[in-house]
Design a protein around this motif. Structure first.
Motif, PDB file in Angstrom:
ATOM      1  N   CYS A  86      62.696 -89.680 -15.857  1.00  0.00           N
ATOM      2  CA  CYS A  86      63.441 -90.435 -14.855  1.00  0.00           C
ATOM      3  C   CYS A  86      64.899 -90.547 -15.262  1.00  0.00           C
ATOM      4  N   LEU A  87      65.733 -90.844 -14.260  1.00  0.00           N
ATOM      5  CA  LEU A  87      67.174 -90.989 -14.430  1.00  0.00           C
ATOM      6  C   LEU A  87      67.647 -92.225 -13.690  1.00  0.00           C
ATOM      7  N   ALA A  88      68.636 -92.897 -14.234  1.00  0.00           N
ATOM      8  CA  ALA A  88      69.298 -93.992 -13.530  1.00  0.00           C
ATOM      9  C   ALA A  88      70.722 -94.073 -14.049  1.00  0.00           C
ATOM     10  N   PHE A  89      71.632 -94.501 -13.197  1.00  0.00           N
ATOM     11  CA  PHE A  89      73.047 -94.581 -13.560  1.00  0.00           C
ATOM     12  C   PHE A  89      73.494 -96.035 -13.635  1.00  0.00           C
ATOM     13  N   TYR A  90      74.280 -96.310 -14.661  1.00  0.00           N
ATOM     14  CA  TYR A  90      74.938 -97.609 -14.784  1.00  0.00           C
ATOM     15  C   TYR A  90      76.416 -97.330 -15.030  1.00  0.00           C
ATOM     16  N   ASP A  91      77.152 -97.128 -13.929  1.00  0.00           N
ATOM     17  CA  ASP A  91      78.539 -96.719 -13.971  1.00  0.00           C
ATOM     18  C   ASP A  91      78.681 -95.347 -14.619  1.00  0.00           C
ATOM     19  N   ARG A  92      78.292 -95.192 -15.684  1.00  0.00           N
ATOM     20  CA  ARG A  92      78.339 -93.867 -16.293  1.00  0.00           C
ATOM     21  C   ARG A  92      76.959 -93.395 -16.708  1.00  0.00           C
ATOM     22  N   LEU A 125      65.165 -98.629 -13.082  1.00  0.00           N
ATOM     23  CA  LEU A 125      65.926 -99.265 -12.005  1.00  0.00           C
ATOM     24  C   LEU A 125      67.077-100.038 -12.624  1.00  0.00           C
ATOM     25  N   VAL A 126      68.289 -99.763 -12.165  1.00  0.00           N
ATOM     26  CA  VAL A 126      69.470-100.494 -12.617  1.00  0.00           C
ATOM     27  C   VAL A 126      69.926-101.428 -11.499  1.00  0.00           C
ATOM     28  N   VAL A 127      70.104-102.706 -11.840  1.00  0.00           N
ATOM     29  CA  VAL A 127      70.692-103.679 -10.913  1.00  0.00           C
ATOM     30  C   VAL A 127      72.059-104.031 -11.500  1.00  0.00           C
ATOM     31  N   PRO A 128      73.097-103.295 -11.131  1.00  0.00           N
ATOM     32  CA  PRO A 128      74.377-103.399 -11.843  1.00  0.00           C
ATOM     33  C   PRO A 128      75.060-104.754 -11.739  1.00  0.00           C
ATOM     34  N   VAL A 130      73.967-107.668 -11.945  1.00  0.00           N
ATOM     35  CA  VAL A 130      73.484-108.651 -12.921  1.00  0.00           C
ATOM     36  C   VAL A 130      73.237-108.005 -14.284  1.00  0.00           C
ATOM     37  N   LYS A 131      73.700-106.752 -14.442  1.00  0.00           N
ATOM     38  CA  LYS A 131      73.586-106.028 -15.718  1.00  0.00           C
ATOM     39  C   LYS A 131      72.140-105.983 -16.216  1.00  0.00           C
ATOM     40  N   LEU A 132      71.256-105.614 -15.287  1.00  0.00           N
ATOM     41  CA  LEU A 132      69.825-105.588 -15.591  1.00  0.00           C
ATOM     42  C   LEU A 132      69.287-104.170 -15.447  1.00  0.00           C
ATOM     43  N   LEU A 133      68.520-103.725 -16.436  1.00  0.00           N
ATOM     44  CA  LEU A 133      67.767-102.476 -16.378  1.00  0.00           C
ATOM     45  C   LEU A 133      66.286-102.825 -16.396  1.00  0.00           C
ATOM     46  N   VAL A 134      65.518-102.225 -15.476  1.00  0.00           N
ATOM     47  CA  VAL A 134      64.069-102.425 -15.427  1.00  0.00           C
ATOM     48  C   VAL A 134      63.404-101.081 -15.685  1.00  0.00           C
ATOM     49  N   SER A 135      62.428-101.056 -16.564  1.00  0.00           N
ATOM     50  CA  SER A 135      61.679 -99.832 -16.848  1.00  0.00           C
ATOM     51  C   SER A 135      60.193-100.085 -16.632  1.00  0.00           C
ATOM     52  N   SER A 136      59.497 -99.050 -16.159  1.00  0.00           N
ATOM     53  CA  SER A 136      58.046 -99.141 -16.024  1.00  0.00           C
ATOM     54  C   SER A 136      57.424 -97.937 -16.704  1.00  0.00           C
ATOM     55  N   GLU A 169      54.158 -96.716 -11.762  1.00  0.00           N
ATOM     56  CA  GLU A 169      54.954 -95.504 -11.592  1.00  0.00           C
ATOM     57  C   GLU A 169      56.151 -95.689 -10.679  1.00  0.00           C
ATOM     58  N   CYS A 170      56.187 -96.781  -9.917  1.00  0.00           N
ATOM     59  CA  CYS A 170      57.263 -96.964  -8.946  1.00  0.00           C
ATOM     60  C   CYS A 170      57.777 -98.394  -9.007  1.00  0.00           C
ATOM     61  N   ILE A 171      59.095 -98.540  -8.967  1.00  0.00           N
ATOM     62  CA  ILE A 171      59.704 -99.862  -8.860  1.00  0.00           C
ATOM     63  C   ILE A 171      60.897 -99.776  -7.924  1.00  0.00           C
ATOM     64  N   ALA A 172      61.211-100.903  -7.319  1.00  0.00           N
ATOM     65  CA  ALA A 172      62.399-101.022  -6.475  1.00  0.00           C
ATOM     66  C   ALA A 172      62.853-102.466  -6.566  1.00  0.00           C
ATOM     67  N   GLY A 173      64.088-102.713  -6.219  1.00  0.00           N
ATOM     68  CA  GLY A 173      64.568-104.086  -6.299  1.00  0.00           C
ATOM     69  C   GLY A 173      65.924-104.259  -5.673  1.00  0.00           C
ATOM     70  N   ILE A 174      66.294-105.523  -5.522  1.00  0.00           N
ATOM     71  CA  ILE A 174      67.577-105.841  -4.904  1.00  0.00           C
ATOM     72  C   ILE A 174      68.069-107.172  -5.473  1.00  0.00           C
ATOM     73  N   ALA A 175      69.369-107.251  -5.713  1.00  0.00           N
ATOM     74  CA  ALA A 175      69.969-108.496  -6.186  1.00  0.00           C
ATOM     75  C   ALA A 175      70.233-109.410  -5.001  1.00  0.00           C
ATOM     76  N   ASN A 176      69.972-110.694  -5.180  1.00  0.00           N
ATOM     77  CA  ASN A 176      70.177-111.679  -4.127  1.00  0.00           C
ATOM     78  C   ASN A 176      71.477-112.448  -4.356  1.00  0.00           C
ATOM     79  N   ALA A 177      71.942-113.092  -3.311  1.00  0.00           N
ATOM     80  CA  ALA A 177      73.218-113.809  -3.390  1.00  0.00           C
ATOM     81  C   ALA A 177      73.203-114.943  -4.402  1.00  0.00           C
ATOM     82  N   ASP A 178      72.025-115.514  -4.680  1.00  0.00           N
ATOM     83  CA  ASP A 178      71.931-116.643  -5.611  1.00  0.00           C
ATOM     84  C   ASP A 178      71.785-116.207  -7.070  1.00  0.00           C
TER      85      ASP A 178
END
Length: 401
Positions: A86-92, A125-128, A130-136, A169-178
């Protein structure tokens, strides 16, 4: 009397496998020029598109940056001791085997290597914000990693979830306003869990997980999950794509019936959620790419199919190709990029996919477009496929040329 008995099931299985191998060999010859194929050393397990470049996680223990216009490999990231899954980007920044490696994509320099799981890392999954990386992983664990000061130190453990009984094998996510994160985790039993992640205070960032829902709308393995615009999109080995409103109960959310296929679905691409913003869904089942019109959600229509590869399609991505015309203007053209266990990634103009009709036969260098296929027949509930399929898939992904 001899105690030696013939294992007829083994003989039958071997004959079927030989027949399948020969059929794939013949199809490989027929399809060798379709979709302007880019040949890889191994199989593409994951693919991300950024600009005119494809970033490939490959079974040949490398990650690659490939120019989609020329097909040339521009960068190779070595040092992995197992297939890059798998691949994910965090700015670079890819995961390989049981580790997470952070790379600088400008210099190709390896920044850090983290021993992350006890089995294969399946997705990142990178949630930039909140500087969070999630791995499964196949170890059934979902882990959280803090990406603060990532250039100075490796990702720091920040919590985990161990509620699944099968590989995740699969993850998804979204950052909330709070400041919280909504996380979706899906496993090979078809179980999808929804979590609320809350960041806890203290000198070391930690994320507390709160289970919100458990969804069981698939019978078996979920192969891809996408969440956006109030809907969860999932593909599954139960031969369906499901589109579920979440959170449920909104009056403006229109229900979707399941998108049923003849074979397990490995890839989905809802174009309404992309830069194209068109009411189409592209799916990959077996070695076929299918296009749906979902402008009327309650009545999805199959527009056509492309017999695209000689082995299973594993990923579908949108490439918005930008180029310069002779008079200096910028030309924008959407393409569909498909990855497959046949060791290629292929490039398809969306206009050709959209406009192709069964009565418009394909030329030598174009894909064969066929009429919508019949719906599956028989009692699908009688099929048992989880363990055997996982073993077969793992063997295929490990193959190298």
């Amino acid at each position: 009397m001899s105690e030696i008995t013939a294992d007829h099931s083994y003989l039958l299985r071997s004959a079927a496998e030989l027949e399948l191998t020969e059929a794939r060999r013949q199809k490989a010859e027929r399809t060798k020029s379709l979709g302007s194929p880019i040949q890889l050393t191994g199989n593409a397990i994951d693919i991300q598109i950024r600009g005119n470049y494809a970033w490939i996680a490959e079974s040949a223990h490398v990650a690659k940056k490939i120019d989609l216009e020329t097909g040339k490999t521009l960068q190779i990231y070595r040092g992995h001791h197992a297939p890059v899954t798998c691949l994910a980007f965090y700015d670079r920044s890819p995961g390989s085997g049981m580790t997470i490696k952070i790379w600088d994509t400008n210099t190709k320099g390896l920044i850090s290597t983290t021993a992350a799981h006890d089995d294969f890392v399946k997705t990142l999954l990178v949630v930039p914000s909140v500087k969070l990386l999630v791995s499964s992983s196949s170890d059934k664990i979902v882990k959280f990693w803090d990406l603060t000061d990532i250039l100075e130190k490796p990702p720091q453990p920040a919590g985990s979830v161990s509620a699944h009984s099968r590989p995740v094998e699969c993850i998804a996510g979204i950052a909330n306003a709070d400041g919280t994160v909504t996380l979706f985790t899906a496993d090979t039993m078809g179980v999808l869990k929804v979590w609320k992640l809350e960041r806890e205070g203290g000198p070391r960032p930690r994320w507390r997980s709160i289970l919100q829902d458990t969804l069981n709308h698939h019978r078996t393995r979920i192969t891809e999950i996408i969440y956006d615009a109030g809907y969860i999109w999932t593909a599954s080995s139960d031969e369906t794509v499901q589109v579920v409103p979440y959170p449920p109960g909104s009056s403006d959310q229109k229900p979707f019936p399941p998108l049923t296929h003849p074979l397990p679905v490995r890839a989905i691409l809802p174009l309404a959620l992309s830069d194209l913003e068109e009411p189409y869904v592209v799916t990959g089942y077996g070695d076929v790419i299918r296009l749906y019109d979902v402008s009327t959600p309650s009545e999805p229509e199959v527009l056509g199919e492309i017999d695209a590869h000689w082995h299973d399609v594993t990923a579908l991505r949108l490439w918005v190709h930008k180029s310069r015309t002779d008079d200096g203007r910028t030309r924008i053209e959407p393409w569909i990029i498909s990855a497959s266990l046949d060791g290629t990634i292929r490039r398809w103009r969306f206009s050709e996919l959209h406009d192709s009709k069964p009565d418009n036969p394909a030329g030598q260098s174009k894909a064969t477009v066929i009429a919508p296929t019949p719906q599956p027949s028989g009692d699908a509930k009688d099929q048992v496929e989880i363990t055997e399929e996982e073993e077969r898939e793992l063997a295929e992904l490990m193959e190298e040329d």
